[in-house]
Scaffold this active site. Structure first.
Site, PDB file in Angstrom:
ATOM      1  N   SER A   1      -4.449  10.415   0.918  1.00 44.02           N
ATOM      2  CA  SER A   1      -5.960   9.906   1.150  1.00 44.02           C
ATOM      3  C   SER A   1      -5.981   9.317   2.668  1.00 44.02           C
ATOM      4  O   SER A   1      -7.232   8.885   3.068  1.00 44.02           O
ATOM      5  CB  SER A   1      -6.416   9.030  -0.015  1.00 44.02           C
ATOM      6  OG  SER A   1      -7.083   9.855  -0.894  1.00 44.02           O
TER       7      SER A   1
ATOM      8  N   GLY B   1      -6.592  -0.756   6.893  1.00 47.95           N
ATOM      9  CA  GLY B   1      -5.522   0.613   6.516  1.00 47.95           C
ATOM     10  C   GLY B   1      -6.140   1.134   5.469  1.00 47.95           C
ATOM     11  O   GLY B   1      -7.418   1.404   5.480  1.00 47.95           O
ATOM     12  N   HIS B   2      -5.130   1.905   4.631  1.00 48.90           N
ATOM     13  CA  HIS B   2      -5.654   2.968   3.743  1.00 48.90           C
ATOM     14  C   HIS B   2      -4.472   3.176   2.947  1.00 48.90           C
ATOM     15  O   HIS B   2      -3.226   3.383   3.723  1.00 48.90           O
ATOM     16  CB  HIS B   2      -6.225   4.330   4.282  1.00 48.90           C
ATOM     17  CG  HIS B   2      -7.282   4.793   3.505  1.00 48.90           C
ATOM     18  ND1 HIS B   2      -7.128   5.281   2.257  1.00 48.90           N
ATOM     19  CD2 HIS B   2      -8.591   4.979   3.703  1.00 48.90           C
ATOM     20  CE1 HIS B   2      -8.171   5.906   1.361  1.00 48.90           C
ATOM     21  NE2 HIS B   2      -9.041   5.827   2.616  1.00 48.90           N
TER      22      HIS B   2
ATOM     23  N   GLY C   1      -2.592   6.246   0.085  1.00 52.16           N
ATOM     24  CA  GLY C   1      -3.011   7.546  -0.434  1.00 52.16           C
ATOM     25  C   GLY C   1      -1.795   8.021  -1.274  1.00 52.16           C
ATOM     26  O   GLY C   1      -1.011   7.525  -1.304  1.00 52.16           O
TER      27      GLY C   1
ATOM     28  N   GLY D   1       3.311  12.717  -7.049  1.00 49.36           N
ATOM     29  CA  GLY D   1       4.450  12.404  -6.896  1.00 49.36           C
ATOM     30  C   GLY D   1       4.776  11.881  -5.459  1.00 49.36           C
ATOM     31  O   GLY D   1       5.901  11.877  -4.851  1.00 49.36           O
TER      32      GLY D   1
END
Length: 400
Positions: A52, A265-266, A268, A272
């Protein structure tokens, strides 16, 4: 830099890269393997899916169209996509306030028309709240943004991403599963075993497949800091529900108020695989961690708490803890079943003023954090918030 191998080993991570941007330069360290089957080692140039975190790339392509005067964020999406039924804007999509029930993962293939077909299947997507009223994380909304990019550029999304971002920056990226396999990208691992079914890849703009090295991800972040026209993306647009820490959302970026300055930020996560990006714009410091398997969040928490905080001279607020003597939960208010796309939450009464919460099959005890919020007794101390009759855990779920 940091003892990444030690952290990876301590937390059961199969392979990882950590990159750090400071004083305009990027340094990288790698540890572990790309695949427990092949035992190929992770190198600084290895590719990992950023999941993401891709949404910031999609938002950047959208902002370029705005900067060129080709897109108005506050006009209805149907101005660009005439067949799109929901009355929402691109700003709603960028800020996760469209109200769309958005964790939909349709499999519409892997051809150049996959995004177009995906968006066509959203015509009847439900809206759980009026546009602009409530932040609720929405994967599908970013696939719609990707389709807007395709229509206005006249090319498939992945082609636009390469031509406008990756190639000018000299970055090596994989935009599809096939490209990732050809470039020997890291494989996701669950319980130490390689993932053989990563799921549909049709929602590329939301983060299904884009892969790169941690150092190339920071080269992208460095470009953002050096481009004044992208600074608007880091301006606050909407506040998140009160999960016990102050957080807001910009145009694609999550905004964190650390002591000492703003951090954007981000995160994701695909099957796994994990990716994390934090940037302190005022300091010109950033970190990126990409990883496969294990407890990657614990590795990243160590990086933020120590390396990033020291370099950027900022400090993250402490996350909330369960009260020592909590009030009894108002069971009449919270007990019930809640559902949103891809998720179900069931809250039942427990002893001693507590409730049991089963979220996607994982059941834990919660106590009252506030009159409108619950917190998990055991780590991780997940916080659930009641908002307008919805139960919010990052996604807003409606009571059924």
């Amino acid at each position: 830099m940091i003892e990444l191998k030690e952290l990876v080993d301590d937390h059961g991570v199969v392979g990882a890269q950590l990159a750090v941007l400071a004083d305009g330069e990027i340094a990288t360290v790698a540890a572990g393997v790309l695949n427990t089957g092949t035992r190929a080692p992770v190198t600084p140039d290895s590719l990992f899916q950023i999941a993401s975190v891709t949404k910031i790339w999609t938002a950047t392509l959208v902002q370029e169209l705005v900067n060129e005067g080709r897109l108005d964020l506050d006009r209805p999406v149907r101005d660009v996509l005439p067949g799109f039924r929901p009355v929402i804007t691109s700003r709603h999509l960028l800020t996760h306030t469209s109200g769309l029930d958005g964790d939909l993962f349709h499999d519409t293939g892997s051809g150049d028309d996959a995004v177009e077909k995906f968006v066509a299947r959203l015509e009847d997507a439900e809206q759980i709240s009026p546009p602009g009223e409530l932040w609720s994380y929405c994967n599908s909304g970013f696939t719609v943004l990707g389709r807007i990019v395709e229509v206005l550029r006249g090319k498939p999304f992945n082609t636009v991403l390469k031509e406008r971002l990756a190639t000018p920056l000299g970055l090596t990226v994989a935009t599809t599963y096939a490209e990732g396999e050809a470039l020997h990208a890291a494989v996701g691992h669950v319980d130490g075993q390689p993932v053989t079914d990563p799921g549909p890849e049709s929602d590329w703009p939301a983060g299904s497949a884009l892969a790169m090295s941690a150092q190339d991800l920071l080269a992208f972040a460095r470009m953002h800091l050096a481009t004044p026209a992208f600074a608007v993306m880091r301006e606050p647009q909407v506040s998140l529900p009160d999960f016990g820490y102050r957080s807001r959302w910009g145009l694609g970026w999550e905004l964190h108020d650390y002591s000492g300055g703003l951090v954007v930020g981000h995160n994701g996560g695909n099957k796994g695989l994990s990716a994390y990006l934090r940037v302190a714009p005022e300091r010109g410091v950033a970190v990126a961690l990409v990883a496969s398997g294990g407890r990657a969040q614990a590795v990243f928490d160590d990086v933020v708490r120590n390396l990033f905080s020291d370099l950027a001279r900022v400090r993250r607020s402490e996350l909330p803890l369960p009260p020592a003597d909590p009030e009894s939960v108002d069971v009449a208010r919270v007990v019930g079943a809640y559902r949103c796309a891809g998720h179900e939450v069931v809250v039942t009464q427990a002893e001693h003023g507590r409730v049991l919460v089963r979220l996607d099959g994982d059941e834990r005890e919660f106590v009252a954090l506030r009159d409108d919020a619950l917190i998990a007794v055991e780590k991780p101390h997940t916080v659930l918030v009641l908002v307008n009759g919805l139960l919010h855990f990052g996604r807003a779920a409606a009571r059924i």
